[in-house]
Design a protein around this motif. Structure first.
Motif, PDB file in Angstrom:
ATOM      1  N   ASP A 131       0.991  -1.188   0.042  1.00 13.48           N
ATOM      2  CA  ASP A 131       0.055   0.022   0.026  1.00 13.48           C
ATOM      3  C   ASP A 131       0.926   1.247  -0.071  1.00 13.48           C
ATOM      4  O   ASP A 131       0.562   2.249  -0.580  1.00 13.48           O
ATOM      5  CB  ASP A 131      -0.953   0.089   1.200  1.00 13.48           C
ATOM      6  CG  ASP A 131      -0.504  -0.342   2.625  1.00 13.48           C
ATOM      7  OD1 ASP A 131       0.890  -0.879   2.566  1.00 13.48           O
ATOM      8  OD2 ASP A 131      -0.957  -0.193   3.562  1.00 13.48           O
ATOM      9  N   SER A 132       1.875   1.263   0.802  1.00 15.14           N
ATOM     10  CA  SER A 132       2.931   2.218   0.573  1.00 15.14           C
ATOM     11  C   SER A 132       3.419   2.618  -0.445  1.00 15.14           C
ATOM     12  O   SER A 132       3.752   3.615  -1.214  1.00 15.14           O
ATOM     13  CB  SER A 132       4.128   1.984   1.884  1.00 15.14           C
ATOM     14  OG  SER A 132       3.460   2.081   3.088  1.00 15.14           O
TER      15      SER A 132
ATOM     16  N   ASP B   2       0.855   4.121  -2.830  1.00 15.81           N
ATOM     17  CA  ASP B   2       0.781   5.739  -2.602  1.00 15.81           C
ATOM     18  C   ASP B   2       1.842   6.240  -2.994  1.00 15.81           C
ATOM     19  O   ASP B   2       1.646   7.437  -3.584  1.00 15.81           O
ATOM     20  CB  ASP B   2       0.563   5.748  -0.850  1.00 15.81           C
ATOM     21  CG  ASP B   2      -0.594   5.135  -0.440  1.00 15.81           C
ATOM     22  OD1 ASP B   2      -1.570   5.148  -1.104  1.00 15.81           O
ATOM     23  OD2 ASP B   2      -0.568   4.933   0.710  1.00 15.81           O
TER      24      ASP B   2
ATOM     25  N   LYS C  46       1.479   9.348  -5.929  1.00 17.13           N
ATOM     26  CA  LYS C  46       2.092  10.724  -5.663  1.00 17.13           C
ATOM     27  C   LYS C  46       2.849  10.993  -6.876  1.00 17.13           C
ATOM     28  O   LYS C  46       2.902  12.370  -7.447  1.00 17.13           O
ATOM     29  CB  LYS C  46       2.772  11.004  -4.497  1.00 17.13           C
ATOM     30  CG  LYS C  46       1.732  10.714  -3.264  1.00 17.13           C
ATOM     31  CD  LYS C  46       2.434  10.891  -2.107  1.00 17.13           C
ATOM     32  CE  LYS C  46       1.682  10.556  -0.724  1.00 17.13           C
ATOM     33  NZ  LYS C  46       2.216  10.428   0.464  1.00 17.13           N
TER      34      LYS C  46
END
Length: 415
Positions: free
Chosen positions: A188-189, A192, A196
Motif C-alpha cells: 500500500d505504501s 501511494d 503521488k
C-alpha cells in the motif's frame, strides 16, 4: 419374538439412515475444506454400514481429539523493518496496540525466537524468528538453531527485496521437505508513493505486476523455482493477496490441522466467515455421529435448567469464534467509533436467550427444524434424529455467522 424383530428392524433402519446421511453430507464438501482425511471418512462409512456403532464412535473420537490437540506452528522470519511483527499480529487477529501484540516499530533486530499464541485457538502458535542475515551462521545451521522440524511451514517476509540469505534459506527449507511462502508487505505504501509521483499515468495493477515481476527475476537469477509471492498490506487485509495466502495455507496444511486454522481466520471477507462456518458445521456433524442417533423428536424433549446453561455456553463459544462476543465488540466499537449498544442492536445472537421460557425455545427450535429439513433434506427427511443439542448447535452457528457478516458490512461500510 415379533417385538424383537420389530426393534431389530428399527435399529437397522436407523443405522442405514446414519450411513446415508453421513455419506451424503461429506460428499458435498470440497476436498480442500474437509477437516478429516479421506481414510477417516472411509473408515466411518464402513463401520456405519456394518452397524458397528462402537467402532464408529472410536474413530470419530480419535479424529476429534486430533483436531483439538494437534499443534499448529507457523514460523515467520524476515529482516528488521519488513513489517514482520505487524504481519504476526494480522495472523492472530490482533491490533498492533492491543495487549499481548507483537511489538512493532522496534529498531533493533529480533535476536531470539519468540512464540505468540493465538488469542482464540489454544494450539496455534506463531513464531517470530530472527532474520537469517542477522546471525553468524549459514542457512542450514540457522534451521537447526530454530528447530525447523517443529514448524508446519515458513513465511519469509520482506518490505523491499529478498536477500541472498533468504533465497538460500528457501532452498534449504525445500531440501528439508518443508513448505515456505514469500510475503511482500507494505505494498500500500508503494502504491501511494507511485500515485503521488505519477498521478496522471498511475495504474495500480501495473505497479503490482511490476513488483511481482522484479521478485520473480531475482528468483530466476538465483536458480530457484518460481515460488508463489503474496503482496499484502498488514493494515488492509481485505486488499491484495492476503485472502489468497490464507486459502493457500489451508490447502497445504495437513487435514487434521485445517479446522483450527480456519477458525483462526480474521473476519475480513464473507468468504473467510463462510469457511469458518463450513468447518464448524462439519465438527457439529461429527459430534452428532459420535453420540449416535436418538429415537426421539428433539422438540418434544424438556429443556432443563442444566440444558439452558449448556445452551448459553454453546452460544458464547460460537460468539467468541466468530468475533461477536462482548470483548470483540468492545474493540470493534472503539475502532469504528460506534457505541457498543448500537452494534448489538444489529445482532441477533445477543438477545437470543434473553427470554428463557421453555415454550419460547421450543417454538424457536421447531421453526428452525422445519427450515433445516427443507433446506438440507437432512436427518429429518430420513427420519433420523440427533437430539436437540445437534439442532441448537446448528441454530446458534447460523445466527452467529450472520451476525459476523453484519458486523463485517458495518465495519467496512465506514471505510
Amino acid at each position: 419374538m415379533g417385538q424383537v424383530f420389530s426393534d431389530t428392524s428399527k435399529k437397522d433402519d436407523n443405522e442405514d439412515s446414519m450411513y446415508r446421511s453421513f455419506t451424503e453430507y461429506f460428499k458435498k464438501i470440497k476436498v480442500e475444506n474437509k477437516i478429516i482425511s479421506p481414510e477417516t471418512i472411509q473408515s466411518i462409512e464402513l463401520n456405519l454400514k456394518k452397524g458397528n456403532m462402537q467402532e464408529t464412535n472410536t474413530v470419530i473420537m480419535t479424529a476429534l481429539k486430533n483436531i483439538d490437540s494437534v499443534p499448529i506452528n507457523i514460523a515467520v522470519t524476515g529482516e528488521s523493518g519488513a513489517g514482520k511483527s505487524s504481519f504476526i499480529n494480522a495472523l492472530r487477529g490482533v491490533k498492533d496496540d492491543e495487549k499481548d501484540a507483537a511489538e512493532v516499530g522496534v529498531t533493533e533486530t529480533t535476536m531470539k525466537i519468540t512464540p505468540y499464541k493465538h488469542p482464540r485457538i489454544k494450539n496455534l502458535d506463531i513464531w517470530d524468528l530472527p532474520g537469517v542475515g542477522t546471525l553468524k551462521f549459514p542457512p542450514k545451521d540457522y534451521l537447526k538453531e530454530v528447530e525447523f522440524q517443529k514448524y508446519d511451514f515458513f513465511i519469509i517476509v520482506s518490505a523491499t527485496r529478498f536477500t541472498k540469505h533468504e533465497i538460500d534459506l528457501a532452498k534449504i527449507i525445500t531440501l528439508m521437505k518443508k513448505n515456505y511462502y514469500f510475503v511482500r508487505t507494505k505494498v500500500d505504501s508503494d502504491l501511494d508513493n507511485e500515485k503521488k509521483c505519477k498521478a496522471r499515468t498511475f495504474d495500480q495493477e501495473k505497479v503490482l505486476q511490476q513488483i511481482r515481476s522484479s521478485y520473480l527475476d531475482t528468483f530466476r537469477n538465483n536458480k530457484i523455482d518460481e515460488p508463489l509471492i503474496f503482496l499484502i498490506s498488514n493494515h488492509n487485509l481485505r486488499d491484495y493477496d492476503f485472502p489468497a495466502l490464507m486459502d493457500t495455507l489451508i490447502k497445504d496444511l495437513p487435514v487434521q490441522k485445517r479446522h483450527n486454522f480456519m477458525l483462526s481466520l480474521s473476519n475480513i471477507t464473507e468468504a473467510a466467515i463462510d469457511r469458518k462456518y463450513s468447518s464448524s458445521k462439519q465438527f457439529i456433524w461429527l459430534e452428532a455421529f459420535k453420540e449416535g442417533a436418538l429415537a426421539t423428536i428433539p422438540v418434544l424433549n424438556t429443556i432443563q435448567g442444566s440444558d439452558m446453561e449448556k445452551l448459553e455456553a454453546t452460544l458464547y463459544h460460537y460468539q467468541v469464534l466468530f468475533g461477536v462476543d462482548d470483548e470483540s465488540l468492545k474493540v470493534i466499537a472503539k475502532n469504528s467509533q460506534v457505541p457498543i449498544e448500537k452494534l448489538k442492536e444489529k445482532l441477533k445472537s445477543h438477545s437470543l436467550l434473553e427470554n428463557k421460557e421453555e415454550e419460547t425455545l421450543r417454538k424457536m427450535l421447531l421453526k428452525y427444524l422445519e427450515k433445516f429439513a427443507s433446506a438440507t433434506g437432512g436427518p429429518l427427511a430420513t427420519g433420523l434424529y440427533f437430539g436437540k443439542t445437534f439442532y441448537f448447535h446448528h441454530l446458534f452457528l447460523d445466527i452467529v455467522t450472520e451476525d459476523a457478516k453484519v458486523l463485517l458490512r458495518e465495519t467496512y461500510s465506514k471505510d
